[in-house]
Every structure is written in structure tokens, then in C-alpha cells.
Design a protein around this motif. Sequence first.
Motif, PDB file in Angstrom:
ATOM      1  N   ASN A 138     -11.997  -8.284   3.748  1.00  0.00           N
ATOM      2  CA  ASN A 138     -11.824  -8.741   5.131  1.00  0.00           C
ATOM      3  C   ASN A 138     -12.303  -7.676   6.112  1.00  0.00           C
ATOM      4  O   ASN A 138     -12.252  -6.479   5.817  1.00  0.00           O
ATOM      5  CB  ASN A 138     -10.341  -9.006   5.404  1.00  0.00           C
ATOM      6  N   PHE A 159       0.810  -1.224   0.000  1.00  0.00           N
ATOM      7  CA  PHE A 159       0.000   0.000   0.000  1.00  0.00           C
ATOM      8  C   PHE A 159       0.843   1.274   0.000  1.00  0.00           C
ATOM      9  O   PHE A 159       0.318   2.358   0.184  1.00  0.00           O
ATOM     10  CB  PHE A 159      -0.963  -0.017   1.198  1.00  0.00           C
ATOM     11  N   GLY A 206      -3.168 -12.166  -0.347  1.00  0.00           N
ATOM     12  CA  GLY A 206      -2.337 -11.500  -1.344  1.00  0.00           C
ATOM     13  C   GLY A 206      -1.442 -10.398  -0.819  1.00  0.00           C
ATOM     14  O   GLY A 206      -0.257 -10.332  -1.162  1.00  0.00           O
ATOM     15  N   SER A 221      -7.897  -1.218   3.863  1.00  0.00           N
ATOM     16  CA  SER A 221      -6.902  -1.847   2.983  1.00  0.00           C
ATOM     17  C   SER A 221      -7.594  -2.638   1.874  1.00  0.00           C
ATOM     18  O   SER A 221      -7.167  -2.605   0.719  1.00  0.00           O
ATOM     19  CB  SER A 221      -6.002  -2.787   3.785  1.00  0.00           C
ATOM     20  N   CYS A 222      -8.681  -3.301   2.233  1.00  0.00           N
ATOM     21  CA  CYS A 222      -9.368  -4.175   1.271  1.00  0.00           C
ATOM     22  C   CYS A 222     -10.147  -3.360   0.246  1.00  0.00           C
ATOM     23  O   CYS A 222     -10.566  -3.884  -0.773  1.00  0.00           O
ATOM     24  CB  CYS A 222     -10.270  -5.154   2.017  1.00  0.00           C
TER      25      CYS A 222
END
Length: 469
Positions: free
Chosen positions: A238, A60, A209, A299-300
Motif C-alpha cells: 500500500n 509491528f 491483515g 509497514s508494508c
Amino acid sequence: TLSTLVFVNSFSFRSIPTRALSKPIDPAGWPDRFPAKEHCSKCGLCETSFVSNVTDACAFLGPGMARIDEMESIVHGRRRNLDDMVWSKKMSRSSSAGAEEEARFGVLQQPIRLAKGNDMDNAQWTGVVTSIALAMLESDQVDAVICIANTDRDNGDTSWASSEPIVARTAQEVLRGRGVKPALAPSLRVLDEIQNDPSIRRLLFCGVGCAIQAFRAIQSDLTNLEQVYVLGTNCADNSPTVEAAQNFIKEGVKMDASTVKGYEFMQDFKVHVKTADSYVTKPYFTLPGTIADSSIAMSCRACFDYTNALADVVVGYMGAPLEADARMDGSFQTLTVRNERGAQMVQTAVDSSRLILGEVATGKGSHEQLAVATITSDALVASMVNQTVPKVGMPGWMGELMAFGMRQFGPKGLNFARYSIDYHVLRNYLHILDTWGQERADSFIPQYTRYIVDYYKEIDTEFATLISA
Ligand code: SF4
Ligand code: SF4
């Protein structure tokens, strides 16, 4: 002199972040003290001495997931074929040919196929991941397995517990990895333990991943390791914490979270929930739109690696058929074998009778229309464009009717997977565009997602409008 000043300044500029970041970060500081801030997926790297590599390793930071393009060549010996992307409108091949599509699914050593674990109790599904990991350990091909395990259980109790990474050296320890809940978990937190244990020379790393991307970036620094196998799972949406996942069950599905042993968003457009004595299914459409925000980690929403491009072999379920009234713990999953190491892992599990292989995966039905429809009715997208997000879902009967209709006429098998990949790519592209702006968004995404975004911009004016909004 001026040149000395420039040298001193540039040296300071480069060295400060490295020094500041060489000390592992206390997990209590998540996410604010982590370099990726709110988009940190808690992969665990920053909780180790390998935090010094974070700028180059984090999925990220900097070019982020665009690194996948180059890393595929390093890990698999070649990049994916980007010219074979399947569009149902243009599909001229038989549906099973779709199991060889690399543009969406990543490098394939063989067509995607179906698989079930053999006689594995208390798994989330039929235990494909656990079966492969066990077979590798029991056949003495690895000394240890890194996996996420529920911390306070060791004999089949699937109650809620915090999920922590372990270095499993025995079959009993690997079995603790069954049925973990879908919340972010710091798989890489045990890297220093691996580095400091000379008895571990052959390792199997299991992960999602974003964690595998960071692992691949530092893999060559794990100097004791002679052989490394990587077993991945498909992964999307998630929850940020176990508590958020519990809240989803309580406020979204309206069930007592303490009774739940596993749940999954399934191909029949329903959430399936397992308890000790029941199996409940609820149409997606009956969930309140407002539950998405607290249930899906930031993040997802910035993730473009649903298919886990850098693992040797990947276990998933979105491309597998789901018979009517089937349970997740009786259904096939998919195996995506990316290279020889992946093929070796699968063969080991088959030879040990822990894994049953099925047919090559197939798909049918149009996936594009549904991807567009999902985007335009999506709660996260609605909140980005300041539209009202519904606080209550559809009534049960209406949701059942919708799910029935979608199941009859919507995409199935691999085409359901294509729908889900495209939807997540489009939604997440809108998220990073909204959060980071055009320049960073465009330099952050892998090439295959560019093709998907461009295609939908061309075929759908509503998506094109959302992008320019
Ligand atoms: Fe560190 Fe991993 Fe978070 Fe990136 S995602 S900031 S590497 S812990
Ligand atoms: Fe990591 Fe992506 Fe899975 Fe989120 S969806 S946990 S960012 S791999």
C-alpha cells in the motif's frame, strides 16, 4: 528494602507506558508519535482508547506478525497445516489440488474459488467485497459494517478523496466503500464509536491483515458485541498516503492522477489504470525503479500477512485467471473461506444474488524462478545493498515484449499468487533483517514464512548471499 525497591521499580517500569499510551494519539503525529514509528501502518487502533492495548495488539511491535501462528487457533479453531506447501519443482498433485494449500494461503474451510460481484457499478473490480457487506446488512445479519469509504462522495463518484473509516448502517453508506484507492487507512479509528453504541450488537469488520490482527487482539474487549464477522482483502504494498498514491500515477505511470478512478498491479505483469473514458495498461518494467521507495509504505515492507490469515473470508485477485485484454472490472477474483462464519457470509451474498461463484481456482507454471529473478532485480532490495536504482524504466516496446514473454511462460492463476507471496516474503524478510537485525527479524515472522525463506536460501545462492550481506 531491596525487595521494596525492586517492586517499586518494576511497577513504575510497567505502568509508565500504559499511562502514557492510554490517551488516543493525534493522527497529525503520524508516524513519529505512534509506537511502531516508521513501521506504523496507520491501522487506527492508537487513535482510540484501545491504544492501551497497543503492545499486545500491534502487528509491528514485539513478536508482531509471529502472533498469527497462535491467533489462528483462537480465531479459526485450529492452525494452518504447515506440511502442504506447494513447490512447482516438487509438485506431484494436479494443479487444482493447489487450491487446498494451507501453508501459504492460511486456514481453509474449503478450496479457494473464483467469484464475481453481480451488477455492482463503480467498484474497483466487480464489487465482491461490497456485495458481501451489502448482503450481510440487507439480510439483517449485522447491525453495522466498518469499512473504509471516500469521505466526500456518496453516489458513485470515484474521484480521489481521503479514505476514512465509517460505521455504515445503511446500504447507501456501504456503497461509499466502492473503489477506494490503495493507501493506508485507519480502519480501527471507529472502535470507540462501536463500543459506545449499544444498538450495535452484530458487526461486520472489513479490513486488511495488519488492521485485522489488531482488531482480533481487542475483539473480546468490545463488550456490547454478540456476533462479529470479519471480511478481509489480500494486501501488499500500500502507499503511505493518498498523495503518495497520486504521485505514483503522476511520476510512475505518467498519467494525470485527477482522471484516475482505479488502478491495480495485475497478473499480466502490467499496471491497469481506469479513467472515466479510458483503460490504460503499462508493463511493470516500464516504471522507473526509483518510484518504489515513495510509493510503498514502510509497514508494508515489514508485512508477512499478504493472505490475511485472521479474517473469516478473504477476497483477492492474484490467484484468479486473467484473460488476454481483460479489465479488472470484468474479471474473476478469489474467495478464501477460512471458517463457518466466512462460509455463511458467502452463502448470504450468493442467496441474495449479489455474488456469482465460479470454479475452484487452479494454477500452473513454475513460480520459484520468477520470485528469485524479481528479488535480484528489485529496486527496494537494490537500495538496501547500495546498488544503483534505475531512474527510468524500459522503453514501452521492450516492456510490452517482456510482459508478453512472462505471460506466456510465467506462472498463472494460483501459481502467480504463490510467486507474489514468495517474492513479498523474501523482499520483506531482507527489509526487516536490514532494519532490525537477525534476532528480531527471526522472532517477528510467522512459521510459514520461515519455510519460504529457508527453501529459497537452499535453492538460490544469490538470495543466500543477499541474506548474509
Ligand atoms: Fe498503533 Fe496500529 Fe500504528 Fe501499531 S500499526 S502503532 S497499533 S496505529
Ligand atoms: Fe497492512 Fe500489510 Fe496491507 Fe501494508 S501490506 S496495509 S502492512 S496488511
